[in-house]
Design an enzyme around this catalytic site. Structure first.
Site, mmCIF file in Angstrom:
data_model
loop_
_atom_site.group_PDB
_atom_site.id
_atom_site.type_symbol
_atom_site.label_atom_id
_atom_site.label_comp_id
_atom_site.label_asym_id
_atom_site.label_seq_id
_atom_site.Cartn_x
_atom_site.Cartn_y
_atom_site.Cartn_z
ATOM 1 N N GLU A 1 34.051 39.803 73.606
ATOM 2 C CA GLU A 1 33.762 41.062 72.897
ATOM 3 C C GLU A 1 34.887 41.428 72.122
ATOM 4 O O GLU A 1 36.140 41.764 72.649
ATOM 5 C CB GLU A 1 33.603 42.206 73.873
ATOM 6 C CG GLU A 1 33.484 43.582 73.420
ATOM 7 C CD GLU A 1 32.459 43.714 72.223
ATOM 8 O OE1 GLU A 1 33.033 44.293 71.231
ATOM 9 O OE2 GLU A 1 31.340 43.194 72.339
ATOM 10 N N GLN B 1 25.623 54.882 73.313
ATOM 11 C CA GLN B 1 24.995 55.322 72.054
ATOM 12 C C GLN B 1 23.733 56.213 72.497
ATOM 13 O O GLN B 1 23.496 57.068 71.666
ATOM 14 C CB GLN B 1 24.561 53.844 71.296
ATOM 15 C CG GLN B 1 25.692 53.243 70.890
ATOM 16 C CD GLN B 1 25.322 51.892 70.124
ATOM 17 O OE1 GLN B 1 24.503 51.823 69.641
ATOM 18 N NE2 GLN B 1 25.847 50.854 70.555
ATOM 19 N N CYS C 1 16.256 52.424 69.541
ATOM 20 C CA CYS C 1 15.761 53.350 69.899
ATOM 21 C C CYS C 1 14.817 53.796 68.776
ATOM 22 O O CYS C 1 15.237 54.733 67.955
ATOM 23 C CB CYS C 1 16.519 54.541 70.348
ATOM 24 S SG CYS C 1 15.875 55.869 70.875
ATOM 25 N N ASP D 1 19.454 43.810 72.558
ATOM 26 C CA ASP D 1 18.945 44.215 70.993
ATOM 27 C C ASP D 1 18.982 42.721 70.322
ATOM 28 O O ASP D 1 18.231 42.779 69.313
ATOM 29 C CB ASP D 1 19.710 45.136 70.377
ATOM 30 C CG ASP D 1 19.765 46.650 71.004
ATOM 31 O OD1 ASP D 1 18.504 46.719 71.601
ATOM 32 O OD2 ASP D 1 20.412 47.390 70.548
ATOM 33 N N LYS E 1 13.707 48.101 71.350
ATOM 34 C CA LYS E 1 15.460 48.033 71.591
ATOM 35 C C LYS E 1 15.987 49.074 72.056
ATOM 36 O O LYS E 1 16.464 49.999 71.343
ATOM 37 C CB LYS E 1 15.774 47.364 70.146
ATOM 38 C CG LYS E 1 15.271 46.001 69.902
ATOM 39 C CD LYS E 1 15.874 45.361 68.588
ATOM 40 C CE LYS E 1 15.278 44.081 68.061
ATOM 41 N NZ LYS E 1 15.414 42.962 69.246
ATOM 42 N N THR E 2 15.908 49.400 73.357
ATOM 43 C CA THR E 2 16.590 50.532 74.027
ATOM 44 C C THR E 2 17.645 50.001 75.232
ATOM 45 O O THR E 2 17.450 48.973 75.439
ATOM 46 C CB THR E 2 15.223 51.464 74.460
ATOM 47 O OG1 THR E 2 14.820 50.901 75.754
ATOM 48 C CG2 THR E 2 14.469 51.925 73.419
ATOM 49 N N ALA E 3 18.452 50.752 75.542
ATOM 50 C CA ALA E 3 19.223 50.650 76.620
ATOM 51 C C ALA E 3 18.491 50.425 78.126
ATOM 52 O O ALA E 3 18.824 49.705 78.877
ATOM 53 C CB ALA E 3 20.448 51.730 76.841
ATOM 54 N N ALA E 4 17.597 51.220 78.011
ATOM 55 C CA ALA E 4 16.541 51.020 79.289
ATOM 56 C C ALA E 4 15.967 49.749 79.400
ATOM 57 O O ALA E 4 15.563 48.997 80.542
ATOM 58 C CB ALA E 4 15.215 51.960 78.930
ATOM 59 N N CYS F 1 12.048 55.431 75.755
ATOM 60 C CA CYS F 1 12.398 56.176 74.720
ATOM 61 C C CYS F 1 11.973 57.924 74.790
ATOM 62 O O CYS F 1 11.081 58.269 74.841
ATOM 63 C CB CYS F 1 11.529 55.822 73.385
ATOM 64 S SG CYS F 1 12.761 56.352 71.733
#
Length: 413
Positions: free
Chosen positions: A41, A49, A167, A304, A312-315, A347
């Site tokens: 990274e 985000q 999102c 993602d 495409k979400t963090a969840a 979302c």
């Protein structure tokens, strides 16, 4: 925290140190402390985000969304601070900008996606001034709130590019929170509000459209579908859209604005696109259920960057982490992979300050509410707002990135 020696081979190499990458490293370490794991990274900073929508609505301090990467790397995991330049899965190597290729037994690709600000001519020159802003940026989401507070009349345009994007509800969330503030200030009646969406529907899961339309009508916003932003003239406050009619013919329409909230087009990272790991669209090609690569059995994809047709979400990443951790370790020990990802994504659709429609769904638009007895998924509720504003950020920093997996297993095995 770079490599102590060149040509080190890791049990698991994780490409990308965002939410999915760090979360997976923590998850794997919690299951097997003996694993040698490295994360590649380049960035010093890590961002939460999902909070930027709230920043743009005046309900969150942007500084609370940023932490140092070095403080988030799990104990016992090596951080290789370098930029990935390519993948050689046939020789189990990842190429980096500075130094020798890094070798692995297993590779998990979690590089995220790329926001292509340059894809809209005029945008990079004017973003952050001339009334042009975006909640898809740490730097510019505070400017959204600044503009909302300043605006007393005129035209506010909100854009949404073609899918896939991070999102997919965020473009309209920016509109709802702005409209709510203008309504509270008594200014909304003097402001013309438009959502110009490159897609054909307000939201991809039909069940959530009626509760959202209630707010579109409440705020008297105009919805324009098949309408994609293609250029911005910031100094003259004009935006040009490609508008597709029912026959598929496209015309260009120029619109004046006083405030323009832009969502940049998004796509695969350059290091993935065109690599042997990519599908024809440039995403990491995985089986959508096991998240194992379709051609390289010792490679998994999550977050993602992968081709799975989920939101495409963090969840989504939070659920995928568990699937990849268990399936990778099972494959490593020559066992059947135990978990199937159900396409879960979430979302939280922020329709006003203090209320949210909590959209949780899986493959095929199947509703997958976590707390159906507590939160009505098809209504805007205060409880969902508390979850989004206070609970989820805490869970992100203290659970997801630390290998604690409360309610993170897929609903279906």
């Amino acid at each position: 925290m770079n490599r102590e020696q060149k040509n080190t081979k890791y049990d698991v190499l994780i490409a990308g140190g965002g939410a999915a990458g760090i979360g997976l490293a923590a998850s794997l370490k919690s299951r097997d402390k003996s694993l040698s794991i490295a994360i590649i990274e380049p960035s010093d900073a890590h961002y939460y985000q999902p909070s930027w929508t709230l920043v743009g609505g005046g309900a969150f301090d942007v500084r609370d969304s940023k932490r140092k990467t070095k403080n988030l790397i799990p104990s016992g995991v090596t951080w290789i601070q370098d930029k990935i330049t390519g993948f050689k899965p046939d020789s189990n190597e990842v190429m980096v900008a500075n130094g020798s290729p890094i070798q692995y037994q297993y590779l998990a690709v979690a590089t995220g996606l790329k926001s292509n600000w340059d894809a809209i001519p005029g945008l990079t020159e004017t973003i952050g001034k001339n009334g042009v802003t975006s909640n898809y940026s740490y730097d510019y989401s505070p400017y959204t709130w600044e503009l909302v507070q300043q605006m007393k009349s005129g035209k506010a345009i909100f854009t949404q590019p073609p899918m896939p994007i991070k999102c997919p509800g965020a473009p309209q969330k920016a509109m709802y929170l702005s409209c709510y503030e203008w309504e509270q200030q008594g200014k909304l009646k003097n402001i013309e509000v438009e959502l110009n969406n490159a897609g054909a529907a307000l939201f991809g899961v039909a069940d959530f459209v009626p509760p959202l339309m209630e707010y579109v009508q409440k705020y008297n916003a105009t919805l324009n579908f098949n309408c994609n932003l293609i250029s911005v003239d910031g100094p003259n406050q004009k935006a040009t859209f490609a508008v597709k009619d029912a026959d598929g013919n496209t015309t260009q329409v120029e619109k004046s604005f006083d405030m323009l909230h832009v969502v940049p087009p998004q796509g695969p990272q350059d290091c993935v696109k065109g690599s042997p790991l990519a599908d024809t669209a440039g995403w990491v090609e995985v089986d959508q259920f096991t998240l194992q690569h379709t051609r390289y059995p010792n490679v998994f994809g999550l977050g993602d960057c992968c081709s799975s047709p989920n939101s495409k979400t963090a969840a989504a990443a939070r659920k995928q982490i568990v699937v990849v951790a268990e399936n990778l370790l099972a494959h490593k020990h020559h066992q059947a992979m135990p978990l199937k990802y159900d396409g879960y994504g979430s979302c939280p659709l922020t329709v006003e300050r203090g209320k949210i429609v909590l959209a949780e769904f899986g493959f095929g638009g199947k509703l997958l509410p976590t707390f159906p007895w507590l939160i009505n998924p098809l209504k805007a509720t205060k409880l969902a707002w508390i979850l989004k504003k206070d609970v989820l950020p805490w869970l992100y920093w203290n659970a997801m990135l630390k290998g604690r997996e409360w309610l993170a297993r897929p609903f279906e095995n």
